[in-house]
Design a protein around this motif. Sequence first.
Motif, short mmCIF file in Angstrom:
data_model
loop_
_atom_site.label_atom_id
_atom_site.label_comp_id
_atom_site.label_asym_id
_atom_site.label_seq_id
_atom_site.Cartn_x
_atom_site.Cartn_y
_atom_site.Cartn_z
N THR A 28 -1.04 28.96 7.52
CA THR A 28 -1.86 29.54 6.45
C THR A 28 -2.13 31.01 6.67
OG1 THR A 28 -3.90 28.88 7.57
CG2 THR A 28 -2.98 27.35 5.95
N ARG A 29 -2.12 31.46 7.93
CA ARG A 29 -2.29 32.88 8.24
C ARG A 29 -1.24 33.28 9.28
NH1 ARG A 29 -8.01 34.04 10.47
NH2 ARG A 29 -7.38 32.26 11.69
N ARG A 30 -0.60 34.37 9.02
CA ARG A 30 0.39 34.89 9.97
C ARG A 30 -0.17 36.16 10.56
NH1 ARG A 30 5.78 36.89 7.51
NH2 ARG A 30 4.31 38.47 6.85
N GLN A 31 -0.38 36.18 11.88
CA GLN A 31 -0.94 37.34 12.54
C GLN A 31 0.09 38.05 13.41
OE1 GLN A 31 -4.36 35.77 14.55
NE2 GLN A 31 -5.57 35.68 12.68
N VAL A 32 1.32 37.63 13.32
CA VAL A 32 2.40 38.25 14.11
C VAL A 32 3.32 38.97 13.13
CG1 VAL A 32 4.34 37.80 15.65
CG2 VAL A 32 2.29 36.40 15.81
N GLN A 33 3.66 40.19 13.45
CA GLN A 33 4.55 40.98 12.61
C GLN A 33 5.93 41.08 13.26
OE1 GLN A 33 3.48 41.94 9.60
NE2 GLN A 33 1.56 40.93 10.14
N LEU A 34 6.93 41.34 12.45
CA LEU A 34 8.30 41.49 12.92
C LEU A 34 8.35 42.58 13.99
CD1 LEU A 34 11.26 40.68 12.58
CD2 LEU A 34 11.46 42.47 10.86
N GLY A 35 8.95 42.26 15.12
CA GLY A 35 9.09 43.23 16.21
C GLY A 35 7.94 43.19 17.20
N GLN A 36 6.90 42.46 16.92
CA GLN A 36 5.75 42.37 17.81
C GLN A 36 6.03 41.36 18.92
OE1 GLN A 36 2.20 41.41 15.66
NE2 GLN A 36 0.96 41.11 17.48
N PHE A 37 5.67 41.71 20.15
CA PHE A 37 5.87 40.83 21.28
C PHE A 37 4.60 40.03 21.53
CE2 PHE A 37 9.10 44.01 22.01
CZ PHE A 37 10.18 43.23 22.36
N GLU A 38 4.73 38.75 21.75
CA GLU A 38 3.60 37.88 22.01
C GLU A 38 3.85 37.07 23.28
OE1 GLU A 38 0.69 37.65 20.54
OE2 GLU A 38 1.18 39.11 18.99
N THR A 39 2.78 36.59 23.86
CA THR A 39 2.87 35.69 25.01
C THR A 39 2.10 34.42 24.66
OG1 THR A 39 0.84 36.47 26.05
CG2 THR A 39 2.87 37.65 26.60
N ILE A 40 2.21 33.44 25.48
CA ILE A 40 1.48 32.18 25.26
C ILE A 40 -0.02 32.45 25.20
CG2 ILE A 40 0.73 30.15 26.54
CD1 ILE A 40 3.57 29.49 27.05
N PHE A 41 -0.51 33.32 26.06
CA PHE A 41 -1.94 33.55 26.16
C PHE A 41 -2.49 34.39 25.01
CE2 PHE A 41 -0.26 32.93 30.45
CZ PHE A 41 -0.92 31.74 30.74
N SER A 42 -1.66 35.19 24.36
CA SER A 42 -2.17 36.02 23.28
C SER A 42 -2.50 35.19 22.04
CB SER A 42 -1.14 37.12 22.91
OG SER A 42 0.03 36.55 22.41
#
Length: 71
Positions: free
Chosen positions: A52-66
């Motif tokens: 329902t909400r996307r908080q990650v943008q194309l090219g953004q790096f994420e980890t499990i903890f984020s």
Amino acid sequence: MSRHEAEAESLDVALQVEAMFYAVLAAKARLEAARLDIERSVIRAPIDGVVTRRQVQLGQFETIFSFSKSF
């Protein structure tokens, strides 16, 4: 061409073939690493559902903890 020159040329060709062999092995290793990078770049949800909400943008790096910050 003398025997010595022929042997030197043969050795040179053998070294070139060996170098090409190891270049192919290195290329295969890079290809496999790239495949793993692509496989690991897919975001999989631990449960079924609808986003329902996307908080990650194309090219953004994420980890499990984020991800735990958004709950």
